[in-house]
Structures are given as structure tokens and as C-alpha cells.
Scaffold this active site. Structure first.
Site, short mmCIF file in Angstrom:
data_model
loop_
_atom_site.label_atom_id
_atom_site.label_comp_id
_atom_site.label_asym_id
_atom_site.label_seq_id
_atom_site.Cartn_x
_atom_site.Cartn_y
_atom_site.Cartn_z
N CYS A 79 -2.39 25.45 4.74
CA CYS A 79 -3.23 25.82 3.60
C CYS A 79 -4.47 26.57 4.10
CB CYS A 79 -3.65 24.55 2.86
SG CYS A 79 -4.94 24.79 1.62
N CYS A 82 -9.37 25.07 3.83
CA CYS A 82 -10.38 24.49 4.72
C CYS A 82 -10.26 25.08 6.13
CB CYS A 82 -10.21 22.98 4.81
SG CYS A 82 -10.52 22.12 3.26
N CYS A 162 -4.40 17.06 -0.85
CA CYS A 162 -5.66 17.76 -0.53
C CYS A 162 -6.81 16.76 -0.39
CB CYS A 162 -5.98 18.77 -1.62
SG CYS A 162 -7.55 19.64 -1.38
N GLN A 299 -22.09 23.60 -10.26
CA GLN A 299 -21.90 23.37 -8.82
C GLN A 299 -20.70 22.45 -8.60
OE1 GLN A 299 -23.13 24.72 -6.24
NE2 GLN A 299 -25.09 25.62 -6.82
N TYR A 328 -30.12 33.97 -13.15
CA TYR A 328 -28.75 33.60 -12.81
C TYR A 328 -28.61 32.09 -13.04
CZ TYR A 328 -29.34 38.07 -10.42
OH TYR A 328 -29.65 39.37 -10.13
N GLU A 349 -28.67 34.44 -17.90
CA GLU A 349 -27.32 34.32 -17.37
C GLU A 349 -26.42 35.32 -18.09
OE1 GLU A 349 -23.83 33.72 -15.80
OE2 GLU A 349 -25.58 32.68 -14.97
N ASP A 394 -30.91 32.13 -8.22
CA ASP A 394 -29.67 31.49 -7.76
C ASP A 394 -28.53 32.46 -8.04
OD1 ASP A 394 -27.75 29.77 -6.86
OD2 ASP A 394 -27.96 28.32 -8.50
N CYS A 421 -25.75 30.94 -1.96
CA CYS A 421 -24.49 30.33 -1.56
C CYS A 421 -23.84 31.13 -0.43
CB CYS A 421 -23.55 30.22 -2.76
SG CYS A 421 -23.24 31.76 -3.62
#
Length: 467
Positions: A79, A82, A162, A299, A328, A349, A394, A421
Site C-alpha cells: 500500500c 504510509c 489499515c 482536520q 482559509y 473560505e 491556514d 500542512c
């Protein structure tokens, strides 16, 4: 080194986001290898030379890195979800902190206070949202539902085990795949644009335990993709019955069916109907309650988000009698966290559904000093009719549009908090911010994404004249 050459070497360093630098004995240049871990000895095929830099594809791990652990996830390595399941969490945190600090050291002019990295409160089962994709495990193979196979656009790995979601997600995934297979209807082929099953979206409140399930399919009505409406309805009926019979830790609050005939391989809402319950779930953060719909931004690590927003609240400082802009703003989580201690908070937004949710959430939380605007920050900032004392940014992963950033800077706010992020976007935007008179005072990270290379970075910026 030449394209097509097979080489062996040691991964000596990892650059953000996940670029391993492989040192080849006797060679001056390193080979860039994604998904690597520092200390591994690897055999690599040089498959590309980009601007003089060799890039490789992993053929074999000859020797694991010192301290590398067996993966707790049965799907790891196949997968593509990760990267660092085989590293201890302490080592993951150390690596991410070192990468971000090195990046910020290059981007920041002068001294700043480095506050390190805050760990996620939970390491496994932390995600409150997953989007699974239908496809086949290999060309012509059986139907699968899960994540993209590492390094593949087409092949899908079913991931009932998972580790970054809790067990309820696996049970819902297995149930949905079984009912899809029984129906005889095909998955949606992304190249031919034919078929039915496209995605499965699951959201679960970490604190409330409420679960929202949304099956995304083609309509079957397109002339070049005709499907039996009766067969589709029969499948949905059997799926819903099986879904509601599952024994889960959480409680299914709503089941939806979304139609998407778009050609892009993305979850898109072209019409959603309610099959059971309600069209939303509730989540709780920092004593506030939030209504979350299938496609609204929230989030993905609820417990980690509390740490992130606490840090943002600390960085923004004294908000008493201040007007705060939350740009945002998504569903208005940050705005509502700041509202109880601010004169007024204004959120902007672009996603209208998120703005409606923000307004509803603010009303539900009894916050009367929040105002939310729907639109692109680049355009809306000219229409707000007031200037902020403080600004929270953000932005999406790619950062703030340069023209929007210039307009935001024209407000001359005394302080700003930038939540990134993607730290490379913050590093880029810091160049403009500093040229326009802002100084980075404090920077810290919050890990919302254990076992992956993603990281949230928070930066406090102070206008020089404001001290």
C-alpha cells in the site's frame, strides 16, 4: 551514472517530504529514492536523470536500517498510504523535526525560537476520515477496495487491516466490497470511463463515535456507460442492510449515496441522497461542537487538531478587543476556538458548503461574534470592509497565492499565525512575508500524521514596527 543503470548504495539522508539520498560507492552524485529510510542499503534502478540529478526506483532492500522494526500493518510495503510504519514513533518525530528545522533555518532571516515537534496523542487509528478507491489488484484481477498500490496509479490494495484508522473502517470496507462483488456490477474504470463503483468515504468522530458512510458511484445513465438502474438499486438496498447489521465500536449515524460521472479520479459530489439516518455527524474539539458533512474540510486527526489549535491560539496571543481574520477557514474550527476571547472573528473560505457548516456550528456553539464569507481569499479580502488586528492563515497544501498574500499584507496586521500542512509552502511564502516587514518569532510542528511524511508547521509572525 546513466539511465537504466542498476546501482547499490546506502541511504545517507532524507529530505522533506520523502526523498532519500542514496550514496553510491565511487560516484560523486547521490541517487534520489522516494519512500526510503536513512541507513538502508538498497539496490536501485536509475530510471531518470532530471537536471543532472539521478532518480531511482527501488529494486531491493539489501539491508534494513539500524533500528528498523517489523511493520505492524499487514499492508505496508504494498500500500502507498504510509512511509514510516517500520520506524519507532520517537524516530519519526526526530526525523520530521530535523527536516523542518533545517528548512526553516534556510528560510528565516535572523534568529527565531524553535519549539520542536508536538507528538500526536494517538499513533494508530488516528484518522477520522478515509477515502477508499475501487479498482482491481492487478490488470484483469478481482475487484479491490482500498488504497493505491505503492508506485501505481491503477492497481488498488484492499486494506481491511489499515493501522491509521480504527477497526470500524475495516469492517465497513469488507462489507462494502463483499456486497459490491455480489452485485456483479463493475468498478469504474478510470481510463475507459465505464463501470459503477468509484469510492467509499467513511468519517468517524473520535469523541462522539458517530460514523458517516458514503458510497460514490457513477450514475449509470451516461450514454457511453449504461447500467441497469434496477441492479444498482438492488445493490444499494442489500449493502445498506448488511452495513446496519455490522457490530461496530461506533454507531452509524448516516449512510449516503453520491453520484459522480466526472472523469477525474477524485471524489466529487454531483448529487447525494440519504439512504439512512442523517447527512452529517458531530465531532467535539476543545469544548466546542462541530457538524461535519461528507465533503466539508475538517482536520483528519481530531485529537491532534486540539494540540494544533491550542498552539495557534497561543501564537496569536492576546485577542481581547481585537478583530481576527481566519483566512482559509474551512468549517470555522480556528475561528470558533478564538471567538470566545476575541472582539470579532471573520472567516473566509472558498467552499460554500464549509461556510454554511461554519455558520451553523457557530450558532450551535452560541458564538455571536463570528462572521463567515464564502469566496476566494484573493477576491473576498477587498470586500470585507474592515481591517484586522490579527490574522490566521491556514491555506491549502500549496500555500497562499502570491497576489492574495500581497493583499493580505496590505492590511498591516500586527501579528499573523501561518499554519502550513506543507512546510515547503511556508518556507516559500516566508520570503515575501519577511520582505514586507514581518519577522518569524516562533516556529513549531504538530504531528497529525504518524507513519507518514506529512507534518503541520505553525509560525508566529510579528510586524517589525509592532514589536
Amino acid at each position: 551514472m546513466k539511465k537504466g543503470q542498476v546501482v547499490e548504495g546506502t541511504v545517507v539522508k532524507i529530505h522533506f517530504p520523502n526523498k532519500g539520498m542514496v550514496k553510491i560507492p565511487g560516484e560523486d552524485k547521490t541517487v534520489v529514492l522516494k519512500e526510503a529510510i536513512a541507513g538502508q542499503k538498497v539496490r536501485v534502478l536509475v530510471h531518470k536523470i532530471r537536471r543532472g540529478q539521478p532518480e531511482g526506483r527501488l529494486l531491493e532492500i539489501l539491508e534494513k536500517a539500524p533500528g528498523e522494526l517489523p511493520s505492524p500493518c499487514p499492508h505496508f510495503g504494498v500500500c502507498g498510504g504510509c512511509t514510516y510504519q517500520t520506524l519507532s514513533y520517537d524516530r519519526q518525530l526526530q526525523m520530521k523535526a530535523e527536516q523542518v528545522k533545517a528548512m526553516m533555518d534556510r528560510a528565516v532571516n535572523g534568529d527565531y525560537q524553535w519549539e520542536g515537534i508536538s507528538p500526536s496523542p494517538v499513533i494508530s487509528g488516528y484518522r477520522n476520515k478515509m477515502e477508499f478507491t475501487f479498482g482491481d489488484e492487478y490488470k484483469g484481477g478481482p475487484m479491490a477496495l482500498g488504497m493505491h498500490k505503492r508506485g501505481s496509479f491503477h492497481d488498488i490494495v484492499s486494506v481491511p487491516g489499515c493501522r491509521i484508522v480504527d477497526a470500524d473502517y475495516g469492517e465497513i470496507l469488507k462489507c462494502t466490497l463483499e456486497e459490491a462483488a455480489k452485485s456483479g456490477l463493475p468498478y469504474y474504470h478510470r481510463m475507459r470511463h465505464t463501470g459503477f463503483f468509484r469510492h467509499l468515504l467513511v468519517r468517524k468522530g473520535a469523541r462522539t463515535g458517530e460514523i458517516l458512510v458514503d458510497l460514490v458511484t457513477a450514475s449509470g445513465k451516461a450514454a457511453d456507460n449504461p447500467l441497469s438502474a434496477a441492479a444498482a438499486e438492488d445493490m444499494l438496498r442489500h449493502w445498506l442492510k448488511s452495513l446496519l447489521a455490522l457490530s461496530l465500536d461506533g454507531k452509524i449515524a448516516g449512510v449516503l449515496h453520491t453520484v459522480n460521472d466526472g472523469m477525474a479520479d477524485a471524489v466529487k459530489d454531483e448529487g447525494t441522497r440519504l439512504l439512512y439516518g442523517k447527512e452529517y455527524i458531530y465531532e467535539e474539539l476543545l469544548g466546542l461542537k462541530f457538524k461535519i458533512t461528507p465533503f466539508s474540510f475538517f482536520q483528519t486527526n481530531s485529537l491532534g487538531a486540539e494540540i494544533l489549535y491550542q498552539k495557534a491560539r497561543d501564537y496569536i496571543g492576546d485577542t481581547k478587543d481585537k478583530v481576527v481574520f481566519d483566512l482559509y477557514s474551512g468549517t470555522g474550527t480556528i475561528a470558533q476556538v478564538l471567538a470566545p476571547v476575541a472582539k470579532r472573528v471573520v472567516g473566509v473560505e472558498i467552499v460554500e458548503e464549509a461556510v454554511e457548516a461554519a455558520r451553523e456550528n457557530a450558532g450551535m456553539n452560541g458564538l455571536e461574534n463570528c462572521r463567515f464569507w464564502a469566496g476566494d481569499v484573493l477576491k473576498v479580502v477587498d470586500e470585507l470592509g474592515e481591517a484586522p488586528d490579527l490574522i490566521v492563515l491556514d491555506p491549502p497544501r500549496d500555500g497562499v497565492h502570491p497576489r492574495a498574500l500581497e493583499k493580505i499584507l496590505d492590511f498591516g496586521a500586527e501579528r499573523m499565525v501561518y499554519i502550513a500542512c506543507k512546510p515547503t509552502s511556508l518556507a516559500r511564502d516566508l520570503d515575501i512575508l519577511q520582505k514586507r516587514g514581518y519577522r518569524a518569532r516562533r516556529i513549531g510542528c504538530v504531528d497529525l500524521f504518524p507513519s507518514t511524511y506529512h507534518i503541520e508547521t505553525v509560525c508566529e509572525l510579528v510586524r517589525e514596527s509592532a514589536g
